[in-house]
Write an enzyme that holds these catalytic residues in place. Structure first.
Site, mmCIF file in Angstrom:
data_model
loop_
_atom_site.group_PDB
_atom_site.id
_atom_site.type_symbol
_atom_site.label_atom_id
_atom_site.label_comp_id
_atom_site.label_asym_id
_atom_site.label_seq_id
_atom_site.Cartn_x
_atom_site.Cartn_y
_atom_site.Cartn_z
ATOM 1 N N ASN A 9 -14.986 22.194 -5.036
ATOM 2 C CA ASN A 9 -15.877 22.778 -6.198
ATOM 3 C C ASN A 9 -17.303 23.321 -5.313
ATOM 4 O OD1 ASN A 9 -17.443 23.576 -8.308
ATOM 5 N ND2 ASN A 9 -17.682 21.650 -9.141
ATOM 6 N N LYS A 11 -19.496 25.040 -6.574
ATOM 7 C CA LYS A 11 -20.719 25.185 -7.371
ATOM 8 C C LYS A 11 -21.289 26.611 -7.084
ATOM 9 C CE LYS A 11 -20.672 20.353 -7.979
ATOM 10 N NZ LYS A 11 -21.669 19.105 -8.200
ATOM 11 N N HIS A 95 -16.620 21.183 -16.290
ATOM 12 C CA HIS A 95 -17.252 20.330 -15.451
ATOM 13 C C HIS A 95 -18.422 19.738 -16.194
ATOM 14 C CE1 HIS A 95 -19.893 19.540 -12.045
ATOM 15 N NE2 HIS A 95 -18.696 18.944 -11.508
ATOM 16 N N GLU A 97 -21.674 19.653 -15.308
ATOM 17 C CA GLU A 97 -22.790 20.496 -15.130
ATOM 18 C C GLU A 97 -22.647 21.694 -16.283
ATOM 19 O OE1 GLU A 97 -22.521 21.363 -10.964
ATOM 20 O OE2 GLU A 97 -22.698 19.167 -10.565
ATOM 21 N N GLU A 167 -14.812 12.304 -13.067
ATOM 22 C CA GLU A 167 -16.240 12.410 -12.502
ATOM 23 C C GLU A 167 -17.124 11.623 -13.244
ATOM 24 O OE1 GLU A 167 -16.005 15.906 -9.851
ATOM 25 O OE2 GLU A 167 -16.553 16.550 -11.598
ATOM 26 N N GLY A 173 -23.200 14.161 -6.705
ATOM 27 C CA GLY A 173 -24.228 14.656 -5.888
ATOM 28 C C GLY A 173 -25.296 13.590 -5.872
ATOM 29 N N SER A 213 -19.325 12.146 -5.178
ATOM 30 C CA SER A 213 -19.752 11.747 -3.782
ATOM 31 C C SER A 213 -18.724 11.553 -2.938
ATOM 32 C CB SER A 213 -20.918 10.707 -4.011
ATOM 33 O OG SER A 213 -22.114 11.173 -4.612
HETATM 34 P P1 PGA Z 1 -20.323 15.574 -5.240
HETATM 35 O O1 PGA Z 1 -19.860 16.811 -6.615
HETATM 36 O O2 PGA Z 1 -18.987 15.617 -4.478
HETATM 37 O O3 PGA Z 1 -21.319 16.718 -4.631
HETATM 38 O O4 PGA Z 1 -20.769 14.667 -5.984
HETATM 39 C C1 PGA Z 1 -18.576 16.518 -7.197
HETATM 40 C C2 PGA Z 1 -18.281 17.519 -8.268
HETATM 41 O O5 PGA Z 1 -19.346 17.712 -9.076
HETATM 42 O O6 PGA Z 1 -17.252 18.267 -8.554
#
Ligand code: PGA
Length: 254
Positions: A9, A11, A95, A97, A167, A173, A213
């Site tokens: 992803n 983003k 997601h 976010e 998640e 992140g 992560s």
């Molecule tokens: P990250 O994000 O690997 O940077 O933690 C995962 C995601 O939001 O899909």
């Protein structure tokens, strides 16, 4: 045996030349990697180019969202018909976010998911608790609410095209990965919900990815868990070498 699925992803990262460089790097490293399903999800503006470059490589391309109508006066939105017309095969839906910054709810996730399936797209549906919910002992309630609400009204046949991404928001992140035991516990719980909502065969066949992560160093341990069927990768998918290492580390002896 469920085949692992590793999705990147992106983003809101990468300019046009950076996107081409990354996609070309991934093609070089991962073309023909049949042991794992690999999906690359760049921002909308890079989808066409990504499909073009990855054509014939076995690496699929996915969007990061879609709107539930096929067309209309919805400024700024992108539909499922548009995605498929570019050869896009997957779409990420719900997601955290989007839930956090763009008002996404189980209801809108469900509408987007139905639109994706109607258009023949495979969907990666995201669920997961935030830190306050985890610390307040609400993880299972929140995950159950997300799974049931997002998948409401779907049939067993629909589920053949759905992957769930667990998640935990506190792990996204932050560099703070859930332990493999924490991930396994929630994945098994999700599979149990799927069995109750659909049936055992559907629950056993549905792939549940972990996200938050994921890095080359922790991928193998997470993927070795019984109910962890892949990863949704954010930060570490922005470089060809780290995403490639995650894909390779997710299957033993590759
Ligand atoms: P990250 O994000 O690997 O940077 O933690 C995962 C995601 O939001 O899909």
């Amino acid at each position: 045996m469920r085949k692992k699925i590793i999705a990147g992803n992106w983003k809101m990262f990468k300019t046009a030349p950076e996107a081409v460089e990354l996609v070309e790097g991934l093609k070089k490293e991962l073309a023909g990697m049949n042991a794992v399903d690999v999906v690359v999800c760049p921002p909308f503006v890079h989808l066409s180019k990504a499909v073009e470059i990855l054509s014939g490589s076995g690496i699929a391309v996915g969007g990061q969202n879609l709107f539930w109508e096929d067309s209309g006066a919805f400024t700024g939105e992108i539909s499922g018909t548009m995605l498929t017309s570019y050869g896009v095969k997957y779409v990420i839906i719900g997601h955290s976010e989007r839930r956090q910054y763009f008002g996404e709810t189980n209801e809108t996730v469900n509408k987007r998911l139905r639109a994706a399936l109607k258009n023949g797209l495979k969907a990666i549906v995201c669920v997961g608790e935030n830190l306050a919910e985890r610390e307040g002992g609400k993880t299972f309630d929140v995950v159950q609410d997300h799974v049931k609400g997002s998948l409401a009204g779907l049939t067993k046949e629909d589920m053949l095209k759905v992957t769930i991404a667990y998640e935990p928001v506190w792990a996204i992140g932050t560099g703070k990965t859930a332990t493999s035991a924490q991930a396994q516990e929630v994945h098994a719980f999700i599979r149990d919900i799927l069995q109750k909502m659909f049936d055992k065969a559907t629950a056993d066949a549905t792939r549940i990815q972990y996200g938050g992560s994921v890095k080359p160093e922790n991928a193998a341990e997470l993927m070795s868990q019984k109910d962890v069927d892949g990863a949704l990768v954010g930060g570490a998918c922005l470089k060809a070498d780290s995403f490639t290492a995650i894909v390779k580390n997710s299957v033993p002896n590759s």
